[in-house]
Scaffold this active site. Structure first.
Site, PDB file in Angstrom:
ATOM      1  N   GLY A 280      -9.974  -1.725   4.032  1.00  0.00           N
ATOM      2  CA  GLY A 280      -9.180  -2.195   2.678  1.00  0.00           C
ATOM      3  C   GLY A 280      -9.435  -3.711   2.403  1.00  0.00           C
ATOM      4  CE  LYS A 476       8.255  -2.892   0.108  1.00  0.00           C
ATOM      5  NZ  LYS A 476       7.217  -3.788  -0.652  1.00  0.00           N
ATOM      6  CD  GLN A 574      -0.361   1.762  -3.526  1.00  0.00           C
ATOM      7  OE1 GLN A 574      -0.158   2.677  -2.939  1.00  0.00           O
ATOM      8  NE2 GLN A 574      -1.248   1.344  -3.924  1.00  0.00           N
TER       9      GLN A 574
END
Length: 658
Positions: A280, A476, A574
């Protein structure tokens, strides 16, 4: 080497005496002509490379001669000491008695010892390659100990020269007669019999004490003699004995040792030089590369080259190949422009080439791609490799939720840790104070990854709670979306405090419900409270959710995909996907009402209810929902003039779409 005609030290002669009396097995001493095992097996090499504690004998291993022999020669009593050890063969003396008599014959004073050390300084006594070996071990975080039947008065200057802490030296101690008038030591009066090395099996006693005081996983003993080889004869002793024959080769030791070497440099070379690969190259991956490169270039435990996988080989920046820019200019112009990634970073779109020879795999792509990535790598990575995931998200399948670390372990068959914390990539690149947590299954693995990531401005702690750390990093982002919605509605700190407190509560509750072994204290680490605060105050999820809400208020709504292009240079958000995945779990198990904030946020971002419902999130879970199969009830794209039927039910007004 020892000056004795036999080539044996005083300690060896004493051991022969003990063998004659039956106190030590004869097979420790004699040789049968079997060739030494100079080629280490894979098991032995793996043990050596993963040791977190290495214990060295001193005489004829660290130094070229036995210290007691050398002191006897210095005092002019070499022959008397040798004669004593020869007489001891009749078995009438045990080890402590022999040593006491040897000291009586040597009969030195403190001044004699000082003169002896001055005449025989450490740097002139050391064996070839020992300095580099010990420095290399210490640089890797391996604890180094010195264990000897000799005496501290001789050994401590050597330990100091080698950088071995005083508390890591196990040796006998001379007792002195003190002058009543001067208050100074004057003459030798024996030795301290309270030390573990004062008796038979002293090396085992010392290592047992070391294990009692420290949680070392793997202990290796290196030495030239039979008393060193004894160290593996007990479960409380060493895990591996490596015989050393660079000064004197003792046949029985050479034959019995699982690995026998003649050169310390061979041990140094055998310490693994681990290859690291990054899967990545998004913003946080670039920030991680920036950290990792600093450490692998400075530590010979790691290969200085870092391979990096770029998912899209056609990705360009201003008409130039992104891969070419990374490989020639060594920075990422989209995500961290101008931040040097390292001269030895090699970018490639060939996933198998990047990962196949790596000893350490770092995963940091978007979480929705992890399933396909790990499936492509099945059977193509080293079996002994270890991985760490920087990915925040989960996959929901027929069997329920699956964390990314679980996916890696299952599909690749290797151990996987996680790195989670409250960090913004651009601030790490600026070398601002940051911190993170490595969630690892063992302390040893955690320390490896701490060495990879920790810098003076990036602090890394270790928790043995992989699931807890990863759930914190995953959940979170949902809380950050909620805070962004509050900001978009123009509200202040009170509302955000409510959302953040409720968010942390639901994070902890869901984590412990899905993974009962998750630790409460993990939520107060950087991966928990720290990451939530950072993401809710300055992360891209908060900022994008704020922009999304403001667009809704203006009557010109935007989709999440539009905002990813406008605000994130096309990088995927995300948290939206994570919210959908978490909601699948809650809905499947009938838990939606137990997690009112998570449920309300998901309904808001899907346009089922208006963003203002965030203020009454406890009621958001009881609002009726449309049939998701009815496209007219839940249009995925609407023009500003279109109405949502759910919005009409809830608020009596239109709800702009995402």
């Amino acid at each position: 080497m020892s000056a004795h005609p036999t080539g044996r030290s005083a300690a060896d002669e004493a051991l022969l005496a003990l063998a004659s009396s039956g106190q030590v097995p004869q097979e420790y001493l004699g040789g049968s002509g079997v060739a030494p095992n100079t080629e280490a097996s894979e098991h032995v090499l793996q043990t050596w490379r993963t040791a977190d504690c290495v214990c060295f004998d001193v005489g004829c291993t660290i130094t070229r001669a036995d210290g007691l022999d050398l002191l006897a020669e210095f005092m002019g009593v070499k022959d008397e000491v040798f004669a004593l050890t020869q007489q001891a063969k009749d078995g009438t003396m045990n080890l402590s008695e022999t040593l006491e008599e040897v000291l009586r014959i040597i009969n030195c004073t403190p001044d004699d010892v000082r003169r002896f050390v001055q005449q025989h300084p450490p740097e002139k006594r050391l064996t070839k390659g020992i300095v580099n070996l010990i420095k290399t071990l210490q640089k890797r975080g391996v604890a180094v100990y010195m264990i000897s039947g000799g005496f501290r008065e001789d050994i401590m200057p050597i330990a100091k020269y080698l950088g071995v802490p005083r508390e890591n030296v196990f040796a006998n101690r001379m007792n002195w007669q003190w002058d009543d008038e001067t208050g100074q030591p004057t003459r030798l009066s024996g030795f301290d019999e309270s030390q573990p090395t004062a008796f038979n099996m002293g090396k085992i006693r010392a290592i047992s004490k070391i294990r009692e005081d420290h949680p070392y996983n793997t202990v290796v003993m290196i030495g030239d003699g039979a008393t060193d080889m004894e160290a593996v004869q007990s479960s409380q002793g060493a895990d591996l004995f490596i015989g050393y024959g660079g000064v004197v080769e003792r046949p029985a030791v050479a034959e019995a040792a699982e690995w026998f070497v003649y050169d310390h440099d061979e041990l140094t070379r055998a310490l693994k030089c681990s290859k690291v690969a990054m899967i990545g190259i998004g913003p946080f991956a670039c920030a991680a590369i920036h950290l990792v490169v600093q450490n692998i270039e400075a530590d010979d435990q790691f290969d200085p080259c870092l391979k990096v996988w770029v998912q899209d080989p056609l990705d360009e920046f201003e008409g130039r190949s992104l891969i070419d820019i990374v490989n020639t200019e060594h920075h990422h112009p989209k995500y961290l422009p101008g931040v040097h990634l390292g001269d030895k970073v090699i970018a490639s779109s060939d996933l198998e080439w990047v990962a196949s020879d790596a000893d350490v795999l770092i995963f940091c792509p978007p979480h929705q791609h992890m399933q396909s990535i790990t499936r492509r790598l099945m059977g193509k990575v080293k079996r002994e490799a270890v991985a760490i995931s920087l990915v925040k998200g989960m996959r929901v399948g027929r069997d329920g939720p699956q964390l990314v670390s679980q996916m890696i372990r299952k599909n690749l068959g290797i151990d996987c840790s996680v790195l989670m914390g409250g960090n913004v990539a651009s601030e790490i690149a600026k070398r601002e104070l940051s911190e993170a947590v490595v969630g690892a299954n063992s302390r040893e693995t955690g320390q490896l990854f701490r060495k990879l990531f920790q810098t003076p401005y990036f602090n890394v702690d270790i928790v043995q709670d992989v699931a807890g750390a990863e759930m914190c990093g995953t959940l979170k982002n949902i809380v950050a979306l909620a805070v962004g919605i509050v900001d978009g509605l123009g509200c202040g700190c009170n509302a955000k405090a409510v959302i953040m407190r409720q968010g942390l509560t639901e994070m902890r509750k869901l984590s412990k419900t899905l993974y009962p072994n998750v630790r409460n204290e993990t939520f107060f680490e950087s991966c928990g409270l720290g990451d939530m605060i950072t993401t809710c105050l300055g992360g891209r999820h908060r900022a994008t959710a704020e922009a999304w809400t403001r667009a809704w208020k203006s009557g010109a709504p935007k989709t999440w995909s539009q905002l990813e292009v406008e605000l994130l240079s096309g990088q995927k958000l995300q948290g939206v996907g994570t919210s959908n995945e978490v909601q699948e779990v809650l809905r499947a198990r009938g838990w939606e009402a137990s997690y009112p904030l998570f449920t309300t946020v998901n309904r808001i971002i899907k346009n089922y209810i208006p963003p203002t419902s965030i203020f009454t999130f406890r009621d958001g879970v009881i609002l009726p929902l449309p049939d998701e199969d009815d496209e007219e009830l839940i249009p995925t794209r609407r023009t500003p003039g279109q109405h949502s039927r759910v919005g009409s039910i809830v608020s009596g007004s239109a709800i702009p779409a995402s």
